[in-house]
Enzyme design. Structure first.
Site, PDB file in Angstrom:
ATOM      1  N   LYS A  63       0.803  -1.222   0.000  1.00 50.66           N
ATOM      2  CA  LYS A  63       0.000   0.000   0.000  1.00 50.66           C
ATOM      3  C   LYS A  63       0.838   1.276   0.000  1.00 50.66           C
ATOM      4  O   LYS A  63       0.310   2.369  -0.258  1.00 50.66           O
ATOM      5  CB  LYS A  63      -0.949   0.003   1.203  1.00 50.66           C
ATOM      6  CG  LYS A  63      -1.978  -1.114   1.190  1.00 50.66           C
ATOM      7  CD  LYS A  63      -2.941  -0.971   0.030  1.00 50.66           C
ATOM      8  CE  LYS A  63      -4.072  -1.978   0.123  1.00 50.66           C
ATOM      9  NZ  LYS A  63      -5.052  -1.832  -0.959  1.00 50.66           N
ATOM     10  N   ASP A  64       2.122   1.152   0.269  1.00 49.57           N
ATOM     11  CA  ASP A  64       2.989   2.331   0.161  1.00 49.57           C
ATOM     12  C   ASP A  64       2.938   2.907  -1.250  1.00 49.57           C
ATOM     13  O   ASP A  64       3.007   4.131  -1.438  1.00 49.57           O
ATOM     14  CB  ASP A  64       4.447   1.964   0.478  1.00 49.57           C
ATOM     15  CG  ASP A  64       4.703   1.767   1.957  1.00 49.57           C
ATOM     16  OD1 ASP A  64       3.733   1.769   2.736  1.00 49.57           O
ATOM     17  OD2 ASP A  64       5.883   1.594   2.323  1.00 49.57           O
TER      18      ASP A  64
END
Length: 244
Positions: A63-64
């Protein structure tokens, strides 16, 4: 090390010439390794299995990538400025990425989060300085989304609201980074891709890459993935429209 049969020369060091020097933690997002899962290949001749080590991202998850893309897109568009609060709904990992990037780039971050997320996630968000608004755990992510939309509607000028669940930057982050990395790392030999579904950004990336790279040869796979995504969208809209 001697008992393990290792020498100091075998161990990575902080002074390794391959270790990059970066100006921001955001620069460390992406370019994660593939790890071969040889132990699962027994009985599968001519099959190679790999895992994409997304936990190597600084925030600890895939999700970064979309969080960084949404923040950077907001900056480029002038929608995210230092006087605005980054607002979104999250059940965990995207929120951690928002909080980490916000701390690195000097933004206030306000997140709507189901109250039943794990204590570890709560502590990480707080450690990065994010403000957490807990929502009804029985409503899950949908309840957090509804609350975030309410806050934004009350004072849109106060917030930058990327809305991760509807933001094209979510899947574009994978189309432009995750997908090409896998293609390069496998030298174009990838034939199957497996991923869990959250916001479905990773799945969207796969669909678009299938269309762009191999649509003529794999129309059935592409059509099946597109149909699955359409069904998921319809189910989610139905849930969101159902009165509590």
């Amino acid at each position: 090390c001697a008992n393990l049969g290792l020498h100091l020369s075998d161990m990575p060091t902080a002074t390794s010439p391959t270790a990059p020097v970066v100006s921001s933690i955001v620069d460390l997002i992406g370019n994660t390794p593939l790890i071969r899962l040889a132990g699962f290949e027994a009985g599968l001749p001519n099959v190679e299995l790999y895992a994409k080590a997304e936990w190597k991202n600084p925030g600890g998850s895939v999700k970064d990538r979309p969080a960084a893309r949404m923040v950077l897109d907001g900056e480029r568009a002038g929608a995210l400025t230092k006087d605005k609060i980054l607002l979104d709904a999250t059940s965990g990992n995207t929120g951690i990425a928002y909080a980490m990037i916000g701390a690195a780039r000097g933004y206030r971050v306000r997140l709507c989060v189901p109250a039943n997320v794990t204590p570890e996630r709560k502590r990480i968000l707080q450690a990065f300085g994010a403000e957490i608004i807990f929502t009804d755990p029985m409503q899950g992510s949908d309840g957090a989304i509804i609350r975030a939309r309410e806050l934004y509607a009350e004072n849109p000028g106060q917030y930058f609201y990327p809305d991760q669940y509807s933001n094209d930057a979510n899947w574009r982050a994978h189309l432009e980074t995750t997908g090409p990395e896998i293609i390069e790392q496998t030298e174009g030999r990838i034939t199957h891709f497996i991923a869990g579904l959250g916001t479905s950004g990773t799945l969207n990336d796969l669909v678009r890459m299938a269309v762009a790279l191999d649509a003529d040869e794999t129309p059935s796979a592409t059509n099946a993935l597109t149909a699955t995504r359409t069904q998921l969208d319809a189910l989610h809209e139905q849930i969101m429209a159902t009165p509590a």
